[in-house]
Design an enzyme around this catalytic site. Sequence first.
Site, PDB file in Angstrom:
ATOM      1  CE1 TYR A 105      -5.533  10.965 -11.336  1.00 37.64           C
ATOM      2  CE2 TYR A 105      -5.912  12.375 -13.233  1.00 37.64           C
ATOM      3  CZ  TYR A 105      -5.443  11.185 -12.701  1.00 37.64           C
ATOM      4  OH  TYR A 105      -4.875  10.234 -13.523  1.00 37.64           O
TER       5      TYR A 105
ATOM      6  CG  ASN B 267      -0.134   1.722 -12.585  1.00 37.96           C
ATOM      7  OD1 ASN B 267      -0.441   2.222 -13.666  1.00 37.96           O
ATOM      8  ND2 ASN B 267      -1.009   1.012 -11.858  1.00 37.96           N
TER       9      ASN B 267
ATOM     10  CG  ASP C 156      -1.848   1.152   1.327  1.00 35.11           C
ATOM     11  OD1 ASP C 156      -1.552   2.216   0.748  1.00 35.11           O
ATOM     12  OD2 ASP C 156      -2.902   1.005   1.968  1.00 35.11           O
TER      13      ASP C 156
ATOM     14  CE  LYS D 289      -1.923  10.782 -11.830  1.00 35.82           C
ATOM     15  NZ  LYS D 289      -1.175   9.578 -11.423  1.00 35.82           N
TER      16      LYS D 289
ATOM     17  CB  THR E 283      -9.185   2.101 -15.688  1.00 37.10           C
ATOM     18  OG1 THR E 283      -9.099   3.468 -15.252  1.00 37.10           O
ATOM     19  CG2 THR E 283      -8.143   1.819 -16.742  1.00 37.10           C
TER      20      THR E 283
HETATM   21  P1  NAP Z   1      -7.574   1.827 -11.688  1.00 40.22           P
HETATM   22  O1  NAP Z   1      -8.065   0.769 -12.598  1.00 40.22           O
HETATM   23  O2  NAP Z   1      -8.506   2.460 -10.723  1.00 40.22           O
HETATM   24  O3  NAP Z   1      -6.290   1.270 -10.942  1.00 40.22           O
HETATM   25  C1  NAP Z   1      -5.670   1.988  -9.905  1.00 40.22           C
HETATM   26  C2  NAP Z   1      -4.765   1.037  -9.146  1.00 40.22           C
HETATM   27  O4  NAP Z   1      -4.101   1.761  -8.113  1.00 40.22           O
HETATM   28  C3  NAP Z   1      -5.535  -0.106  -8.471  1.00 40.22           C
HETATM   29  O5  NAP Z   1      -4.791  -1.278  -8.530  1.00 40.22           O
HETATM   30  C4  NAP Z   1      -5.646   0.386  -7.041  1.00 40.22           C
HETATM   31  O6  NAP Z   1      -5.800  -0.656  -6.078  1.00 40.22           O
HETATM   32  C5  NAP Z   1      -4.279   1.029  -6.918  1.00 40.22           C
HETATM   33  N1  NAP Z   1      -4.158   1.864  -5.727  1.00 40.22           N
HETATM   34  C6  NAP Z   1      -4.913   2.928  -5.347  1.00 40.22           C
HETATM   35  N2  NAP Z   1      -4.494   3.374  -4.143  1.00 40.22           N
HETATM   36  C7  NAP Z   1      -3.466   2.577  -3.765  1.00 40.22           C
HETATM   37  C8  NAP Z   1      -2.627   2.517  -2.628  1.00 40.22           C
HETATM   38  N3  NAP Z   1      -2.757   3.378  -1.601  1.00 40.22           N
HETATM   39  N4  NAP Z   1      -1.658   1.574  -2.570  1.00 40.22           N
HETATM   40  C9  NAP Z   1      -1.520   0.693  -3.589  1.00 40.22           C
HETATM   41  N5  NAP Z   1      -2.294   0.670  -4.669  1.00 40.22           N
HETATM   42  C10 NAP Z   1      -3.260   1.604  -4.755  1.00 40.22           C
HETATM   43  O7  NAP Z   1      -6.982   3.071 -12.519  1.00 40.22           O
HETATM   44  P2  NAP Z   1      -5.963   3.165 -13.745  1.00 40.22           P
HETATM   45  O8  NAP Z   1      -6.598   4.047 -14.746  1.00 40.22           O
HETATM   46  O9  NAP Z   1      -5.449   1.837 -14.166  1.00 40.22           O
HETATM   47  O10 NAP Z   1      -4.784   4.010 -13.048  1.00 40.22           O
HETATM   48  C11 NAP Z   1      -3.424   3.649 -13.071  1.00 40.22           C
HETATM   49  C12 NAP Z   1      -2.595   4.928 -13.143  1.00 40.22           C
HETATM   50  O11 NAP Z   1      -2.819   5.564 -14.399  1.00 40.22           O
HETATM   51  C13 NAP Z   1      -2.963   5.979 -12.088  1.00 40.22           C
HETATM   52  O12 NAP Z   1      -1.788   6.570 -11.576  1.00 40.22           O
HETATM   53  C14 NAP Z   1      -3.754   6.998 -12.861  1.00 40.22           C
HETATM   54  O13 NAP Z   1      -3.718   8.287 -12.283  1.00 40.22           O
HETATM   55  C15 NAP Z   1      -3.038   6.936 -14.193  1.00 40.22           C
HETATM   56  N6  NAP Z   1      -3.783   7.484 -15.334  1.00 40.22           N
HETATM   57  C16 NAP Z   1      -4.966   6.938 -15.711  1.00 40.22           C
HETATM   58  C17 NAP Z   1      -5.642   7.455 -16.795  1.00 40.22           C
HETATM   59  C18 NAP Z   1      -6.961   6.907 -17.249  1.00 40.22           C
HETATM   60  O14 NAP Z   1      -7.594   7.536 -18.148  1.00 40.22           O
HETATM   61  N7  NAP Z   1      -7.407   5.784 -16.735  1.00 40.22           N
HETATM   62  C19 NAP Z   1      -5.104   8.543 -17.511  1.00 40.22           C
HETATM   63  C20 NAP Z   1      -3.896   9.082 -17.096  1.00 40.22           C
HETATM   64  C21 NAP Z   1      -3.246   8.541 -16.017  1.00 40.22           C
HETATM   65  P3  NAP Z   1      -7.270  -1.121  -5.569  1.00 40.22           P
HETATM   66  O15 NAP Z   1      -7.829  -2.061  -6.605  1.00 40.22           O
HETATM   67  O16 NAP Z   1      -6.964  -1.790  -4.269  1.00 40.22           O
HETATM   68  O17 NAP Z   1      -8.102   0.121  -5.423  1.00 40.22           O
END
Ligand code: NAP
Length: 247
Positions: A162, A85, A58, A166, A197
């Site tokens: 958010y 990530n 975590d 970033k 996601t």
């Molecule tokens: P997601 O499906 O919600 O995945 C987020 C992941 O982060 C999950 O595995 C979550 O675990 C984990 N997480 C959250 N808090 C945590 C903590 N305290 N310790 C460890 N793990 C934790 O979202 P995603 O879109 O794949 O996001 C991945 C990255 O991409 C993020 O940094 C996000 O800001 C970035 N991003 C996403 C997008 C987009 O459009 N999706 C665009 C730009 C950047 P749990 O399952 O336990 O909650």
Amino acid sequence: MTTALITGANKGIGYETARQLAARGITVLVAARDKDLGQAAADKLKAEGAQAHFVQLDVTDEDSIARAAAWIDAEFGSLDILINNAGISGTYGEKPSTTAVASLRRAYETNVFGVVAVTNALLPLLQRAEAARIVNVSSEVGSLELMMNQDGPMWQMASIPYPTSKTALNMVTAMYAKELWDTPIKVNAANPGYTATDLNHNTGFRTPSQGAEPSVHLATLPADGPSGQLWGYQWGGGDVEYGPLPW
Ligand code: NAP
């Protein structure tokens, strides 16, 4: 053996990043805060033939970070790739004028402070690798230049937690890149693009597999690759899918 730890690897972009790195023969350390979800993700990758191990981590819990670092040290002695990530969207979309400071703190705990805590705990292991790569998964919404472009897709957004987390992560990336400039370690920020996601209730127009591509690219950069860049999906980039983005 090449090893890569991906935080938040139980689902979304993190899981796909682990899958794509494993397909290149890299041993992936599937870091997740939830034991059952993380173990299930590692098992699924193993069933596809990956070398995958679950690590409980975590990013907001210093003890769990220290335990993960000690386990990697005992098992592998070094770490080649770190992908920061894990991230949360927080109260995305809330106007600046009605944003509670607590929302800001929550977003920063995971998206900024978590990255620094994990990176500092794992840096000694990364420094033992031949030429480590650190990838901070950031976003184009952290780019001041893109956010203030009135003709661009980001102009409609006005929210603090958010996007500013970033922006801070982008500067964190630049600072590590500078500290490690004269070493073989490269530190870059990835822009996945708007990806479907749980983070955005699956509203993104890119697939998690596409969203993982910038992280994989930056994690496997050659010796003459860049350090200290925000690199990835070019929204409105015409024929160009990937490239450097303005801070
Ligand atoms: P997601 O499906 O919600 O995945 C987020 C992941 O982060 C999950 O595995 C979550 O675990 C984990 N997480 C959250 N808090 C945590 C903590 N305290 N310790 C460890 N793990 C934790 O979202 P995603 O879109 O794949 O996001 C991945 C990255 O991409 C993020 O940094 C996000 O800001 C970035 N991003 C996403 C997008 C987009 O459009 N999706 C665009 C730009 C950047 P749990 O399952 O336990 O909650």
